[in-house]
Design a protein around this motif. Structure first.
Motif, PDB file in Angstrom:
ATOM      1  N   HIS A  80      53.727  -7.855 -41.525  1.00 30.70           N
ATOM      2  CA  HIS A  80      52.918  -6.711 -41.362  1.00 30.70           C
ATOM      3  C   HIS A  80      54.062  -5.688 -40.195  1.00 30.70           C
ATOM      4  CE1 HIS A  80      49.365  -4.288 -39.909  1.00 30.70           C
ATOM      5  NE2 HIS A  80      50.376  -3.447 -39.539  1.00 30.70           N
ATOM      6  N   HIS A  82      55.957  -1.521 -40.020  1.00 28.94           N
ATOM      7  CA  HIS A  82      56.126  -0.034 -40.370  1.00 28.94           C
ATOM      8  C   HIS A  82      57.609   0.387 -39.999  1.00 28.94           C
ATOM      9  CE1 HIS A  82      51.656   0.497 -39.984  1.00 28.94           C
ATOM     10  NE2 HIS A  82      51.716  -0.484 -39.395  1.00 28.94           N
ATOM     11  N   LYS A 149      55.763  -1.069 -44.717  1.00 28.92           N
ATOM     12  CA  LYS A 149      54.722  -0.129 -45.565  1.00 28.92           C
ATOM     13  C   LYS A 149      55.193   1.093 -45.401  1.00 28.92           C
ATOM     14  CE  LYS A 149      51.345  -2.908 -42.468  1.00 28.92           C
ATOM     15  NZ  LYS A 149      50.865  -3.683 -43.560  1.00 28.92           N
ATOM     16  N   HIS A 250      44.315  -2.189 -42.254  1.00 22.49           N
ATOM     17  CA  HIS A 250      44.441  -2.190 -40.687  1.00 22.49           C
ATOM     18  C   HIS A 250      42.760  -2.167 -40.308  1.00 22.49           C
ATOM     19  CE1 HIS A 250      48.609  -1.255 -41.142  1.00 22.49           C
ATOM     20  NE2 HIS A 250      48.443  -1.275 -39.824  1.00 22.49           N
ATOM     21  N   HIS A 273      44.832  -6.809 -37.316  1.00 16.38           N
ATOM     22  CA  HIS A 273      44.683  -6.173 -35.834  1.00 16.38           C
ATOM     23  C   HIS A 273      43.600  -7.187 -35.493  1.00 16.38           C
ATOM     24  CE1 HIS A 273      47.647  -3.165 -35.195  1.00 16.38           C
ATOM     25  NE2 HIS A 273      47.325  -2.469 -36.317  1.00 16.38           N
ATOM     26  N   ASP A 325      54.321  -6.023 -36.415  1.00 14.16           N
ATOM     27  CA  ASP A 325      53.595  -4.588 -36.484  1.00 14.16           C
ATOM     28  C   ASP A 325      54.761  -3.554 -36.078  1.00 14.16           C
ATOM     29  OD1 ASP A 325      51.784  -2.801 -36.913  1.00 14.16           O
ATOM     30  OD2 ASP A 325      50.866  -3.023 -35.243  1.00 14.16           O
TER      31      ASP A 325
HETATM   32 FE    FE Z   1      50.153  -1.728 -38.332  1.00 18.85          FE
END
Ligand code: FE
Ligand code: DI6
Length: 414
Positions: A80, A82, A149, A250, A273, A325
């Motif tokens: 996961h 970004h 992502k 999410h 999360h 994340d």
């Molecule tokens: Fe995220």
């Protein structure tokens, strides 16, 4: 199983296979001591005790790596991130330190929206260069598979540019990249006050365009008061189903909107999360085989106080993954080892659970069945560590004991 004729062999190692099903009789980490692992054609061809091999080892394999006492783990999987984005949010960090909350900043038009502005302004080359430098930090700590992502473009052109950049990282750096389309991350300013129209745009335009370019391995969304409702996300998931792309969400990061229950009803690969997840969500995830992806970096950086329901997840047998994340707003983290440490210190996960979270369970979260566990036939992605016990990986802070990695059996020195 035939011995010999291999491309490469690692000898005198300890191996954390993370084949935990096989270890139900009690071997932590599915560990093998005084062991060896052999690779042929990019896959694990043999794994077993040194006593089963006869010298000279160079007769068995074209390449022999003697690594006395070192530990081998599966290549690490950050499921996961970004990690592709423009700009940074250091100024927002300072605002939060002075008392503003993450949600207040988002509602005032900052937060994700400010990264959207910076990402739209960046060239694709800039996006690649800045992301590649962050990715290299992860690779230096043994990451061999990475999820990336979109979600900071929100218009079709920039969402596609982000996904293309993610795929380019997979081609130009020694890492497997899986991409997730996150068009439903935030409401772009051009759709102010028109949330449903934006969801329609995602379903009719940006998502089908990204899928038709072959850039989407999964569809993700941000289900939250400051983003989209479960009903809005369900519309996006209906479209994903029509396009035959798996989904993830999410969910329950800042409040309990029952996003995980909704995601589980679409057989989501993961719900991520989950600090505010309650028992109904845990039960639904257990029934659908949805992996819980915990993100201690965001918990830490947002100074969240509510812990994800670890005991319930354990009790109902929901597989637990852990990820960085990596993103500019809530988790500017490019250390998977620091993330392991935070999973243990903040979430009270055991070092074994934390390592499972970035190996076997992270593979599950991405729907990858060929990695995350060291067993015959699996892809030969693994990491070699100068440690005495696997718990050291989560114990130290700011120290990296990686010696090298094998990617599809080939040595890479990040
Ligand atoms: Fe995220
Ligand atoms: N939750 C998060 O923590 C990230 N995205 C999301 O949906 C944060 C994204 C950001 O603040 O830029």
């Amino acid at each position: 199983m035939q011995i010999g004729g291999w491309d490469a062999l690692w000898t005198n190692a300890n191996i954390a296979t993370m084949d935990l099903a096989a270890g139900e009789d009690g071997v932590p980490y599915g560990a093998l001591n005084d062991a060896a692992i052999a690779v042929h054609d990019g896959a694990i061809a043999w794994i077993g005790s040194m006593t089963e091999l006869t010298e000279p080892f160079h007769r068995l394999a074209a390449e022999v790596h003697d690594i006395p006492g070192r530990w081998i783990t599966p290549g690490l999987i950050d499921c996961h991130t970004h990690i592709v984005y423009g700009g940074n949010r250091a100024a927002e960090f300072e605002m939060r330190l002075e008392g503003a909350t993450y949600e207040e900043i988002a509602r005032a038009g900052g937060g994700i929206r400010s990264t959207v502005t910076a990402t739209r302004e960046a060239s694709e080359e800039d996006l690649f260069r800045s992301a590649a430098s962050r990715v290299r930090h992860l690779l230096a700590e043994g990451v061999t598979t990475l999820e990336i992502k979109s979600g900071y473009g929100l218009d079709t052109k920039t969402e596609i540019a982000m996904l293309r950049t993610a795929r380019r990282i997979g081609r130009e750096l020694p890492v497997t990249v899986r991409t997730s389309f996150l068009g439903a991350h935030a409401l772009p300013s051009e759709f102010d006050g028109r949330e449903d129209a934006y969801i329609e745009f995602v379903c009719d335009e940006s998502l089908p365009a990204a899928v038709s370019e072959g850039l989407v391995d999964a569809v993700d969304g941000f289900c939250e008061g400051i983003a989209f409702s479960p009903q809005q996300m369900a519309r996006v998931f209906d479209k994903a189903r029509e396009l035959e792309v798996p989904v993830k969400l999410h969910a329950e990061q800042l409040s309990d909107l029952k996003g995980a229950v909704m995601a589980a009803s679409y057989d989501a690969m993961s719900a991520d999360h989950l600090e505010y997840l309650e028992e109904d969500g845990v039960r639904a995830m257990a029934a659908s085989g949805t992996v819980a992806v915990l993100l201690p970096g965001a918990f830490y950086f947002l100074r969240e106080a509510k812990l994800p329901p670890l005991d319930l997840l354990r009790q109902f047998g929901v597989p637990i993954a852990v990820a960085t994340d990596c993103n500019p707003g809530s988790s500017p983290v490019t250390s998977i080892l620091m993330t392991l440490n935070m999973a243990c210190t903040l979430f009270r996960m055991t070092p074994e659970e934390a390592l499972a979270g970035i190996t076997c369970n992270a593979a599950k979260a991405l729907g990858l069945t060929d990695r995350g566990v060291l067993r015959i036939g699996a892809r030969a992605d693994f990491a070699i560590w100068n440690i005495e016990r696997p718990g050291e990986l989560s114990y130290r802070i700011g120290f990296n004991p990686l010696e090298h990695v094998a990617i599809a059996g080939k040595v890479s020195n990040p």
